[in-house]
Design a protein around this motif. Structure first.
Motif, short mmCIF file in Angstrom:
data_model
loop_
_atom_site.label_atom_id
_atom_site.label_comp_id
_atom_site.label_asym_id
_atom_site.label_seq_id
_atom_site.Cartn_x
_atom_site.Cartn_y
_atom_site.Cartn_z
N SER A 73 1.15 11.59 10.19
CA SER A 73 1.28 11.23 8.78
C SER A 73 1.26 9.70 8.66
O SER A 73 1.81 9.00 9.50
N GLU A 74 0.62 9.23 7.62
CA GLU A 74 0.52 7.80 7.37
C GLU A 74 1.10 7.47 6.00
O GLU A 74 0.92 8.22 5.05
N THR A 75 1.81 6.33 5.94
CA THR A 75 2.41 5.88 4.69
C THR A 75 2.17 4.38 4.54
O THR A 75 2.33 3.63 5.51
N SER B 82 3.77 -0.28 6.43
CA SER B 82 2.89 0.84 6.76
C SER B 82 3.47 1.55 7.99
O SER B 82 4.14 0.92 8.82
N SER C 11 6.00 1.56 12.75
CA SER C 11 5.83 1.04 11.40
C SER C 11 5.75 -0.47 11.45
O SER C 11 6.28 -1.11 12.37
#
Length: 314
Positions: free
Chosen positions: A43-45, A63, A106
């Motif tokens: 998952s990427e944020t 990120s 992150s």
């Protein structure tokens, strides 16, 4: 005898289960088990925020990329044995486990400071229970019954967490020390109970019972600063305590009907002993014990087939 086996697979995980049941003469049993494993999912944020104030504006950019996977296990067992027409013995047990692994990193940039965080988290939670029940019906009166029960439940938890930091420049505003934490918590509860029900006359019944609960809660959390290959224990942030509860209770209830009048009256008393011991951490030790007396009553009068009036006290 009956058995079923099942399985499944998909691009995000796989699992399976089995069910078995049998009955022979006066003995019956059933077993059910399931397992599920997820494949690591990425998952990427991304977050980009600008804050405007009278003193100017500030920006925050972050990120993250995380790999997540989980594991589930479930199972239960039920058994019963009819000793004879007056005695029944039954038992059950169950377990449910959930585990999760999170691995990723992150990046955070704010007010001229930038750093990268690498995380590795592993958690396991379980819920386990078991019970044994004995039921006796009296031959002299089939409405007279004695039940003896024992129940055990426990919920152990384990969590490990690593955090490593890479910073572009030194900063005294944030604590970016590499750290490791390990925690384990558990609640275990034993319950013994006896219930007796008997008619005392036509339309009148008496219920009596007693219960004893032994409940222990424990929690241990340790925090470490990572200095290369060395782990330095942070005693000020760590915690170790136990919370013990002992509860003894008894009750009596009368139920009766005379023509149009029905009455239920009961009395229950509970006494609780608590003991909290903090072996480590900013928690004070204390002991406490107290009792609760709980009366109840319900009186009703049947006016006709469609109306009644009553009063209740609790």
């Amino acid at each position: 005898y009956n058995a079923t086996i099942r399985g499944m697979a998909a691009n995000r995980g796989a699992g399976g289960g089995a069910f078995f049941s049998m009955q022979k003469n006066k003995f019956s049993m059933s077993v059910n088990a399931n397992i599920m494993e997820s494949f690591p999912m990425e998952s990427e944020t991304e977050v980009d925020r600008t804050q405007f104030t009278s003193e100017g504006e500030s920006q925050l950019r972050s990120s993250s990329v995380m790999d997540n996977s989980f594991h589930i296990q479930m199972g239960n067992l039920n058994m019963s044995y009819e000793i004879d027409s007056l005695n029944l013995l039954s038992a059950s047990a169950g377990i449910m486990g959930f585990g999760m692994d999170i691995d990723g990193q992150s990046r955070t940039d704010m007010s001229g400071l930038g750093y990268t965080t690498h995380n590795d988290n592993n958690g396991k939670n379980f819920s386990i229970n078991g019970s044994v029940d004995y039921q006796h019906t009296f031959a002299s009166n089939r409405e007279r019954m004695l039940t003896l029960s024992y129940l055990i439940t426990t919920s152990p938890q384990r969590n490990k967490s690593y955090s490593w930091f890479d910073t572009d420049q030194a900063s005294g505003l944030l604590d970016l020390t590499d750290r490791y934490s390990y925690s384990k918590n558990n609640t275990i509860e034993h319950t013994w109970q006896a219930d007796f029900s008997t008619p005392i006359a036509a339309g009148h019944k008496l219920d009596l019972g007693a219960k004893y609960i032994l409940r222990d809660n424990t929690s241990r959390s340790d925090y470490y600063d990572l200095m290369g290959q060395e782990q330095l224990w942070d005693e000020s942030s760590s915690l170790d305590y136990s919370h013990k509860n002992r509860i003894l209770a008894g009750y009596a209830e009368y139920r009766g009907t005379i023509q149009r009048v029905s009455l239920t009256a009961g009395l229950r008393y509970e006494h609780t002993w608590q003991n909290v011991v903090a072996r480590l951490g900013q928690t004070d030790n204390f002991k406490l014990n107290y009792g609760n007396l709980v009366p109840s009553a319900n009186l009703s009068y049947k006016i006709n087939d469609s109306q009644n009036i009553g009063a209740t006290y609790n």
